[in-house]
Design a protein around this motif. Structure first.
Motif, PDB file in Angstrom:
ATOM      1  N   ILE A   1      51.160 -35.095   4.947  1.00  0.00           N
ATOM      2  CA  ILE A   1      50.340 -35.127   6.160  1.00  0.00           C
ATOM      3  C   ILE A   1      49.562 -33.819   6.285  1.00  0.00           C
ATOM      4  CG2 ILE A   1      51.910 -36.698   7.373  1.00  0.00           C
ATOM      5  CD1 ILE A   1      52.958 -34.237   8.945  1.00  0.00           C
ATOM      6  N   LYS A   2      48.577 -33.832   7.170  1.00  0.00           N
ATOM      7  CA  LYS A   2      47.850 -32.617   7.534  1.00  0.00           C
ATOM      8  C   LYS A   2      48.251 -32.267   8.962  1.00  0.00           C
ATOM      9  CE  LYS A   2      43.957 -32.979   4.413  1.00  0.00           C
ATOM     10  NZ  LYS A   2      44.393 -31.881   3.580  1.00  0.00           N
ATOM     11  N   ARG A   3      48.754 -31.063   9.136  1.00  0.00           N
ATOM     12  CA  ARG A   3      49.253 -30.703  10.462  1.00  0.00           C
ATOM     13  C   ARG A   3      48.132 -30.578  11.488  1.00  0.00           C
ATOM     14  NH1 ARG A   3      49.539 -25.021  11.275  1.00  0.00           N
ATOM     15  NH2 ARG A   3      48.842 -23.865   9.458  1.00  0.00           N
ATOM     16  N   THR A   4      46.899 -30.277  11.043  1.00  0.00           N
ATOM     17  CA  THR A   4      45.786 -30.209  11.987  1.00  0.00           C
ATOM     18  C   THR A   4      45.542 -31.566  12.655  1.00  0.00           C
ATOM     19  OG1 THR A   4      44.251 -30.533  10.131  1.00  0.00           O
ATOM     20  CG2 THR A   4      44.574 -28.266  10.895  1.00  0.00           C
ATOM     21  N   GLU A   5      45.874 -32.645  11.963  1.00  0.00           N
ATOM     22  CA  GLU A   5      45.680 -33.980  12.540  1.00  0.00           C
ATOM     23  C   GLU A   5      46.668 -34.271  13.669  1.00  0.00           C
ATOM     24  OE1 GLU A   5      45.805 -36.771   9.305  1.00  0.00           O
ATOM     25  OE2 GLU A   5      43.804 -36.188   8.613  1.00  0.00           O
ATOM     26  N   PHE A   6      47.703 -33.428  13.780  1.00  0.00           N
ATOM     27  CA  PHE A   6      48.705 -33.589  14.830  1.00  0.00           C
ATOM     28  C   PHE A   6      48.654 -32.426  15.836  1.00  0.00           C
ATOM     29  CE2 PHE A   6      50.226 -36.102  11.273  1.00  0.00           C
ATOM     30  CZ  PHE A   6      50.640 -37.272  11.888  1.00  0.00           C
ATOM     31  N   ASN A   7      47.494 -31.788  15.939  1.00  0.00           N
ATOM     32  CA  ASN A   7      47.294 -30.667  16.873  1.00  0.00           C
ATOM     33  C   ASN A   7      48.283 -29.527  16.653  1.00  0.00           C
ATOM     34  OD1 ASN A   7      45.147 -32.006  18.134  1.00  0.00           O
ATOM     35  ND2 ASN A   7      46.534 -33.071  19.519  1.00  0.00           N
ATOM     36  N   MET A   8      48.539 -29.238  15.371  1.00  0.00           N
ATOM     37  CA  MET A   8      49.459 -28.168  15.018  1.00  0.00           C
ATOM     38  C   MET A   8      48.805 -27.221  14.003  1.00  0.00           C
ATOM     39  SD  MET A   8      52.949 -30.433  14.600  1.00  0.00           S
ATOM     40  CE  MET A   8      53.823 -29.061  13.916  1.00  0.00           C
ATOM     41  N   GLY A   9      47.513 -26.940  14.172  1.00  0.00           N
ATOM     42  CA  GLY A   9      46.747 -26.248  13.147  1.00  0.00           C
ATOM     43  C   GLY A   9      46.730 -24.734  13.180  1.00  0.00           C
ATOM     44  N   LYS A  10      47.544 -24.117  13.994  1.00  0.00           N
ATOM     45  CA  LYS A  10      47.552 -22.644  14.076  1.00  0.00           C
ATOM     46  C   LYS A  10      47.719 -22.035  12.677  1.00  0.00           C
ATOM     47  CE  LYS A  10      48.351 -18.792  16.677  1.00  0.00           C
ATOM     48  NZ  LYS A  10      47.952 -18.355  17.967  1.00  0.00           N
ATOM     49  N   TYR A  11      46.901 -21.044  12.382  1.00  0.00           N
ATOM     50  CA  TYR A  11      46.889 -20.273  11.129  1.00  0.00           C
ATOM     51  C   TYR A  11      46.375 -21.055   9.922  1.00  0.00           C
ATOM     52  CZ  TYR A  11      49.892 -17.230  13.931  1.00  0.00           C
ATOM     53  OH  TYR A  11      50.418 -16.458  14.937  1.00  0.00           O
ATOM     54  N   ALA A  12      45.937 -22.291  10.093  1.00  0.00           N
ATOM     55  CA  ALA A  12      45.360 -23.030   8.963  1.00  0.00           C
ATOM     56  C   ALA A  12      43.988 -22.433   8.649  1.00  0.00           C
ATOM     57  CB  ALA A  12      45.230 -24.510   9.304  1.00  0.00           C
ATOM     58  N   PRO A  13      43.571 -22.303   7.431  1.00  0.00           N
ATOM     59  CA  PRO A  13      44.230 -22.813   6.227  1.00  0.00           C
ATOM     60  C   PRO A  13      45.168 -21.801   5.556  1.00  0.00           C
ATOM     61  CG  PRO A  13      42.079 -22.017   5.621  1.00  0.00           C
ATOM     62  CD  PRO A  13      42.239 -21.772   7.116  1.00  0.00           C
TER      63      PRO A  13
END
Length: 191
Positions: free
Chosen positions: A159-171
């Protein structure tokens, strides 16, 4: 000869008519979902959840089933209490608002007698996305210690965590996360 053929056909129909799906309850002591991500390019980090519940319905003859899993997100285990707390904050799981992660199947896919994939909806932090769990191993047999019917599997999805509103510090901390679910479950009411 006709009577024998008719008797065999009836026996086959009767076995099919009486075959039914079996419900299995997830064994929380042998089910520990884990997730893996890359940390700033330094290393891959693997963490787990200590509390999981749910049911699996499996019908070997009809080659059908369903999976309903609830993961207690507050049971995240990084091996470090401060990091456990950090991962539960608003930027990541936000367990104060969203204490559980759920997976509910929409289809179970078989290859021969083995389950090979489970399609379903994964909900993290209030966001639901379709995913496919690839089943890398599957076993259905009587449990040698409990003396009850049991099933077990190892499943994985990405999964991509940004798709679950968990994108802190990505990429920098990877957006790509591997979710693995080793699961064991015991039949309800089976002796």
């Amino acid at each position: 000869m006709k009577k024998l053929a008719l008797a065999l056909a009836f026996a086959s129909f009767a076995a099919t008519a009486f075959a039914a799906p079996v419900t299995y309850v997830i064994d929380p002591t042998h089910t520990q979902p884990r997730f893996e991500y890359n940390h700033f390019g330094y290393s891959n980090q693997v963490h787990s959840f200590d509390k999981t519940s749910g049911t699996i319905v499996y019908d070997a003859q009809a080659k059908t089933g369903s999976v309903d899993v609830t993961i207690d997100a507050t049971s995240v285990n990084t091996g470090y209490a401060l990091l456990n707390q950090h991962i539960q904050d608003e930027d990541f799981f936000d367990t104060a608002k969203y204490p559980t992660i759920t997976f509910k199947s929409t289809a179970v896919k078989f290859q021969g007698d083995k389950v090979v994939a489970v399609d379903g909806n994964l909900t993290i932090k209030g966001v639901t996305k379709p995913v496919t769990l690839t089943v890398t191993s599957f076993q259905a047999m009587p449990h040698p210690i409990m003396k009850k019917d049991a099933i077990g599997a190892n499943a994985v999805t990405h999964i991509k965590r940004t798709e679950f509103n968990m994108g802190k510090y990505a990429p920098y901390v990877s957006d790509d996360v591997t979710l693995e679910i080793p699961v064991e479950a015991v039949a309800v009411g089976k002796e």
